[in-house]
Enzyme design. Structure first.
Site, PDB file in Angstrom:
ATOM      1  N   LYS A   1       0.833  -1.217   0.000  1.00 13.32           N
ATOM      2  CA  LYS A   1       0.000   0.000   0.000  1.00 13.32           C
ATOM      3  C   LYS A   1       0.864   1.262   0.000  1.00 13.32           C
ATOM      4  O   LYS A   1       0.657   2.164  -0.792  1.00 13.32           O
ATOM      5  CB  LYS A   1      -0.901   0.057   1.247  1.00 13.32           C
TER       6      LYS A   1
ATOM      7  N   ARG B   1      -1.352  -8.994  13.034  1.00 12.30           N
ATOM      8  CA  ARG B   1      -1.948  -8.021  12.108  1.00 12.30           C
ATOM      9  C   ARG B   1      -2.655  -8.745  10.962  1.00 12.30           C
ATOM     10  O   ARG B   1      -3.706  -8.305  10.504  1.00 12.30           O
ATOM     11  CB  ARG B   1      -0.858  -7.080  11.567  1.00 12.30           C
TER      12      ARG B   1
ATOM     13  N   ARG C   1     -10.324   0.170   8.305  1.00 10.45           N
ATOM     14  CA  ARG C   1      -9.813  -1.149   8.682  1.00 10.45           C
ATOM     15  C   ARG C   1     -10.936  -2.097   9.060  1.00 10.45           C
ATOM     16  O   ARG C   1     -10.704  -3.258   9.318  1.00 10.45           O
ATOM     17  CB  ARG C   1      -8.902  -1.041   9.914  1.00 10.45           C
TER      18      ARG C   1
ATOM     19  N   ARG D   1      11.304  -5.115   5.557  1.00 15.69           N
ATOM     20  CA  ARG D   1      11.002  -3.722   5.173  1.00 15.69           C
ATOM     21  C   ARG D   1      11.827  -2.696   5.957  1.00 15.69           C
ATOM     22  O   ARG D   1      11.975  -2.783   7.159  1.00 15.69           O
ATOM     23  CB  ARG D   1       9.514  -3.476   5.424  1.00 15.69           C
TER      24      ARG D   1
ATOM     25  N   ARG E   1      10.363  -0.809  11.159  1.00 12.75           N
ATOM     26  CA  ARG E   1       9.208  -0.588  12.018  1.00 12.75           C
ATOM     27  C   ARG E   1       9.156  -1.582  13.175  1.00 12.75           C
ATOM     28  O   ARG E   1       9.398  -2.768  12.986  1.00 12.75           O
ATOM     29  CB  ARG E   1       7.916  -0.716  11.193  1.00 12.75           C
TER      30      ARG E   1
END
Ligand code: AMP
Length: 216
Positions: free
Chosen positions: A14, A174, A89, A128, A163
């Site tokens: 995203k 998640r 969400r 990431r 992160r």
């Protein structure tokens, strides 16, 4: 108008795709995750309340996220269009959003669902790295997404950030939350005639091409 909502599992791309669209179409990229991370970084009262929840991969209360989003949507850079990355969400947030956008006359034009399986998304999450200055996203597990210098942004020449919630345990939580709360939004937007499905499992160029076709 290009008012876009992304729906996707965590680490589906995203943020990467939103950055591309922001550059190409000069529209605002609104990531509720980024807005919340800014609060944590500022060490505001709110930031302290939400830090642990975010780290462990839990959703933040609808009221808190909605207030941050509402303030952001009022800014002038959204007049040319926006990309919502991370909101809604769940169905409750989708209904709140509908009302809010009607009030400010900025209705959604396209909902884009980025499809990816859990295993690939987990690899993307755990590898990431992000530049806090320009928002560019890197990944140590994919050659084409590695920074030129280890852990340094190619453009800003500063250290990259990993992160706190991009670890296996938090990712799994998640992903479960996504399956339970966010995935039902696919039917919600399909019924409104707004849904577009994009295969996000190949690479960012492939995903970006499909999105551009939709926006034409
Ligand atoms: P993201 O950057 O979209 O992956 O979001 C990171 C984290 O921020 C999530 O795991 C949640 O803890 C929180 N978050 C972001 N957007 C929302 C939202 N719309 N509702 C509740 N929590 C959110």
């Amino acid at each position: 108008m290009r008012n876009i909502v992304f729906i996707a599992p965590p680490a589906a791309g995203k943020g990467t795709q939103a950055n591309i669209l922001k550059e190409n179409y000069n529209i605002a990229h609104i990531s509720t995750g980024d807005l919340l991370r800014e609060e944590v970084k500022k060490e505001s009262l709110l930031g302290k309340q939400i830090e642990d929840k975010m780290k462990s991969g839990q959703l933040i209360e609808d009221e808190i996220v909605t207030e941050l989003l509402e303030n952001r949507l009022m800014q002038d850079d959204t007049n040319n269009g926006y990309i919502l990355d991370g909101y809604p969400r769940n169905i409750k947030q989708a209904k709140i959003l509908e009302e809010l956008l009607e009030k400010i006359n900025k209705p959604i034009d396209h909902v884009i669902f980025l499809e990816i399986d859990e295993e690939e998304a987990m690899k993307r999450a755990c590898g990431r790295l992000t530049c806090d200055k320009c928002g560019k996203i890197y990944n140590i597990y994919f050659d084409e997404m590695k920074p030129k210098k280890e852990n340094i942004c190619d453009d800003c020449n500063i250290s990259l950030t990993h992160r706190a919630d991009d670890n296996e345990e938090s990712f799994k939580k998640r992903f479960r939350t996504y399956m339970e709360s966010t995935k039902p939004l696919i039917d919600f937007y399909q019924n409104k005639g707004l849904l577009n499905v994009v295969d996000s499992s190949i690479n960012k160029e492939h995903t970006s091409k499909q999105i551009k076709k939709i926006l034409k």
